[in-house]
Design an enzyme around this catalytic site. Sequence first.
Site, PDB file in Angstrom:
ATOM      1  N   LYS A   1       0.860  -1.194   0.000  1.00  0.00           N
ATOM      2  CA  LYS A   1       0.000   0.000   0.000  1.00  0.00           C
ATOM      3  C   LYS A   1       0.885   1.230   0.000  1.00  0.00           C
ATOM      4  CE  LYS A   1      -3.976   2.115   0.382  1.00  0.00           C
ATOM      5  NZ  LYS A   1      -3.749   2.791  -0.905  1.00  0.00           N
TER       6      LYS A   1
ATOM      7  N   LYS B   1       5.456   2.070  -3.094  1.00  0.00           N
ATOM      8  CA  LYS B   1       5.341   3.434  -3.612  1.00  0.00           C
ATOM      9  C   LYS B   1       5.635   3.359  -5.099  1.00  0.00           C
ATOM     10  CE  LYS B   1       4.462   7.606  -2.100  1.00  0.00           C
ATOM     11  NZ  LYS B   1       3.664   8.088  -0.972  1.00  0.00           N
TER      12      LYS B   1
ATOM     13  N   ASP C   1      -0.393  10.864  -4.484  1.00  0.00           N
ATOM     14  CA  ASP C   1       0.721  11.539  -3.803  1.00  0.00           C
ATOM     15  C   ASP C   1       0.898  12.837  -4.594  1.00  0.00           C
ATOM     16  OD1 ASP C   1       3.067  10.924  -1.694  1.00  0.00           O
ATOM     17  OD2 ASP C   1       3.992  11.910  -3.386  1.00  0.00           O
TER      18      ASP C   1
HETATM   19  P1  NDP Z   1       0.115  17.824  -4.096  1.00  0.00           P
HETATM   20  O1  NDP Z   1       0.644  17.522  -5.441  1.00  0.00           O
HETATM   21  O2  NDP Z   1      -1.350  17.880  -3.877  1.00  0.00           O
HETATM   22  O3  NDP Z   1       0.746  19.187  -3.536  1.00  0.00           O
HETATM   23  C1  NDP Z   1       2.132  19.339  -3.414  1.00  0.00           C
HETATM   24  C2  NDP Z   1       2.419  20.790  -3.057  1.00  0.00           C
HETATM   25  O4  NDP Z   1       3.814  20.910  -2.779  1.00  0.00           O
HETATM   26  C3  NDP Z   1       2.130  21.740  -4.212  1.00  0.00           C
HETATM   27  O5  NDP Z   1       1.779  22.988  -3.714  1.00  0.00           O
HETATM   28  C4  NDP Z   1       3.474  21.788  -4.932  1.00  0.00           C
HETATM   29  O6  NDP Z   1       3.666  22.958  -5.694  1.00  0.00           O
HETATM   30  C5  NDP Z   1       4.433  21.744  -3.777  1.00  0.00           C
HETATM   31  N1  NDP Z   1       5.679  21.104  -4.206  1.00  0.00           N
HETATM   32  C6  NDP Z   1       5.821  19.852  -4.717  1.00  0.00           C
HETATM   33  N2  NDP Z   1       7.105  19.629  -5.049  1.00  0.00           N
HETATM   34  C7  NDP Z   1       7.764  20.768  -4.761  1.00  0.00           C
HETATM   35  C8  NDP Z   1       9.107  21.174  -4.873  1.00  0.00           C
HETATM   36  N3  NDP Z   1      10.052  20.336  -5.379  1.00  0.00           N
HETATM   37  N4  NDP Z   1       9.437  22.436  -4.463  1.00  0.00           N
HETATM   38  C9  NDP Z   1       8.487  23.262  -3.963  1.00  0.00           C
HETATM   39  N5  NDP Z   1       7.189  22.949  -3.835  1.00  0.00           N
HETATM   40  C10 NDP Z   1       6.842  21.714  -4.224  1.00  0.00           C
HETATM   41  O7  NDP Z   1       0.768  16.724  -3.127  1.00  0.00           O
HETATM   42  P2  NDP Z   1       0.290  16.280  -1.675  1.00  0.00           P
HETATM   43  O8  NDP Z   1      -0.249  17.441  -0.932  1.00  0.00           O
HETATM   44  O9  NDP Z   1      -0.515  15.058  -1.824  1.00  0.00           O
HETATM   45  O10 NDP Z   1       1.677  15.811  -1.038  1.00  0.00           O
HETATM   46  C11 NDP Z   1       2.542  16.729  -0.355  1.00  0.00           C
HETATM   47  C12 NDP Z   1       3.511  15.942   0.510  1.00  0.00           C
HETATM   48  O11 NDP Z   1       2.787  15.128   1.444  1.00  0.00           O
HETATM   49  C13 NDP Z   1       4.442  14.969  -0.233  1.00  0.00           C
HETATM   50  O12 NDP Z   1       5.672  14.890   0.441  1.00  0.00           O
HETATM   51  C14 NDP Z   1       3.711  13.643  -0.102  1.00  0.00           C
HETATM   52  O13 NDP Z   1       4.595  12.531  -0.248  1.00  0.00           O
HETATM   53  C15 NDP Z   1       3.196  13.772   1.323  1.00  0.00           C
HETATM   54  N6  NDP Z   1       2.073  12.914   1.658  1.00  0.00           N
HETATM   55  C16 NDP Z   1       0.894  12.972   0.974  1.00  0.00           C
HETATM   56  C17 NDP Z   1      -0.153  12.170   1.321  1.00  0.00           C
HETATM   57  C18 NDP Z   1      -1.497  12.276   0.667  1.00  0.00           C
HETATM   58  O14 NDP Z   1      -2.440  11.638   1.166  1.00  0.00           O
HETATM   59  N7  NDP Z   1      -1.659  13.056  -0.403  1.00  0.00           N
HETATM   60  C19 NDP Z   1      -0.025  11.162   2.400  1.00  0.00           C
HETATM   61  C20 NDP Z   1       1.229  11.231   3.125  1.00  0.00           C
HETATM   62  C21 NDP Z   1       2.231  12.052   2.722  1.00  0.00           C
HETATM   63  P3  NDP Z   1       3.446  22.918  -7.292  1.00  0.00           P
HETATM   64  O15 NDP Z   1       1.975  22.754  -7.492  1.00  0.00           O
HETATM   65  O16 NDP Z   1       3.984  24.205  -7.763  1.00  0.00           O
HETATM   66  O17 NDP Z   1       4.235  21.727  -7.771  1.00  0.00           O
END
Ligand code: NDP
Length: 451
Positions: free
Chosen positions: A90, A126, A166
Amino acid sequence: MTPSIAETMEYLRRSSPAQAEFYQAAEEVLGSLKSLLDREKRYEQHNIIHRIIEPERQIFFRVAWVDDRGCVQVNKGYRVEFNSALGPYKGGLRFHPNVTAGVVKFLGFEQIFKNALTGLQLGAAKGGANFDPKGKSDNEIMRFCQSFMNELFRHIGATIDVPAGDIGVSRREIGYLYGQYKRLTGRHEGTLTGKGLSWGGSRGRTEATGYGVVYFAENMLAERGETLAGKICTVSGAGKVSIYAVEKLYQMGAKPVTVSDSNGMIYDGRGIDLELLKRIKEVERGRLARYVEEHRGAVYTPVEDYPLGRNSVWSVPCQCAFPCATENELSDEDARTLLNGGCLCVCEGANMPSTQAAADAFLAAGIAYGPAKAANAGGVAASQLEMAQNASMLQWSFEEVDSRLKNIMQTIFRTASETAKEFGEPGNLVLGANIAGFRKVADAMIDQGVV
Ligand code: NDP
């Protein structure tokens, strides 16, 4: 570091070259295990460390698709099925240009311990692709997702491997992936989570990671006789996790004042306008810079103006910080700035957002520090609730899911906190989470023999 951990790291560097993020994640976990390994010799006898750092299966594949101009594009697809000791594999799928084998392995490795901490029957995997959804039309996203699934479908299933979203993978992408999975297999079973509500999704899944992070922070603060009410909070990112962390912070009486995306950050001293944030990011799929068009009093700082190697979000004085964007977005200098500014709580929504030096600084300062594998486990926990609903063909209310999520986050906090105490480091939730997660998976691996 004990010699055996040093040897393990050396082995990883030789056998899996150029995977910096994976080494970072592995070193952090292994570094926490010394007292457990000294106390419990069975893990060494069963060579668990060498077995747990090696994924059970890694699938790398070509994803060819046709863009709107009729040109053929090619991306790299990945699924790393890391550990199935506790249940079906998962973990999410990430679509982002920075995705490499090392990034997927780091995320899959973290997922082992995170999933174990939930107390649910979940193995760990993953996946993703070095595909950038930004600027692509819906049709391009659909064609990419269909091509991605043309390979992935062979490897997944409701009791085999259940991917989720993700970075860059939300309900839209899950929809296209699920549609193609169904077409290829003829099965309407819960093989992906994060689905739409009318076709098998769970209420509360969208909110779960962000809400869970805030529940975890509330638990950490409660142990110190504090609450989130009235606290100034900084949040990075503006995606699924960040938006619902902001929403829950408001419900807890806190004031979130920042959000960011990869182009820049917003500081709004009156508190982030959640409705506008949702409109820009969820409806328009736009850029955060637009926020100041409607809120002239807010400040937008583009990344070009960030101090060298620093993230401007962390220069805003706050009592609680929620890194919710991506890995290594919070450096040791950022950590010092936060601590000097009076920050008393850092709770990680993103996976491994703090560098090792930043995490060490938080632990040394003795603030409430919630490491990602414990603090952001609400997402995968709610995904398991979606799997349970799919298996029984029922759909629960939002309140039911949210109340289970709240309990799970409290249990994860207690498990990490009590394990930290058991090993003589009260308050060190990094150590507590790593040992508790490892112990559960390692014991299951021993029970199941050498496979
Ligand atoms: P989204 O794609 O919904 O949002 C990611 C956000 O982070 C966007 O605002 C994006 O900006 C920004 N971002 C991504 N990469 C970069 C970067 N290299 N530099 C600066 N800003 C960045 O992703 P999630 O909210 O789902 O995920 C965010 C984090 O949480 C990740 O680390 C993910 O692994 C973790 N996570 C998520 C879960 C989930 O249920 N979704 C569960 C557990 C962990 P932009 O749009 O400009 O790219």
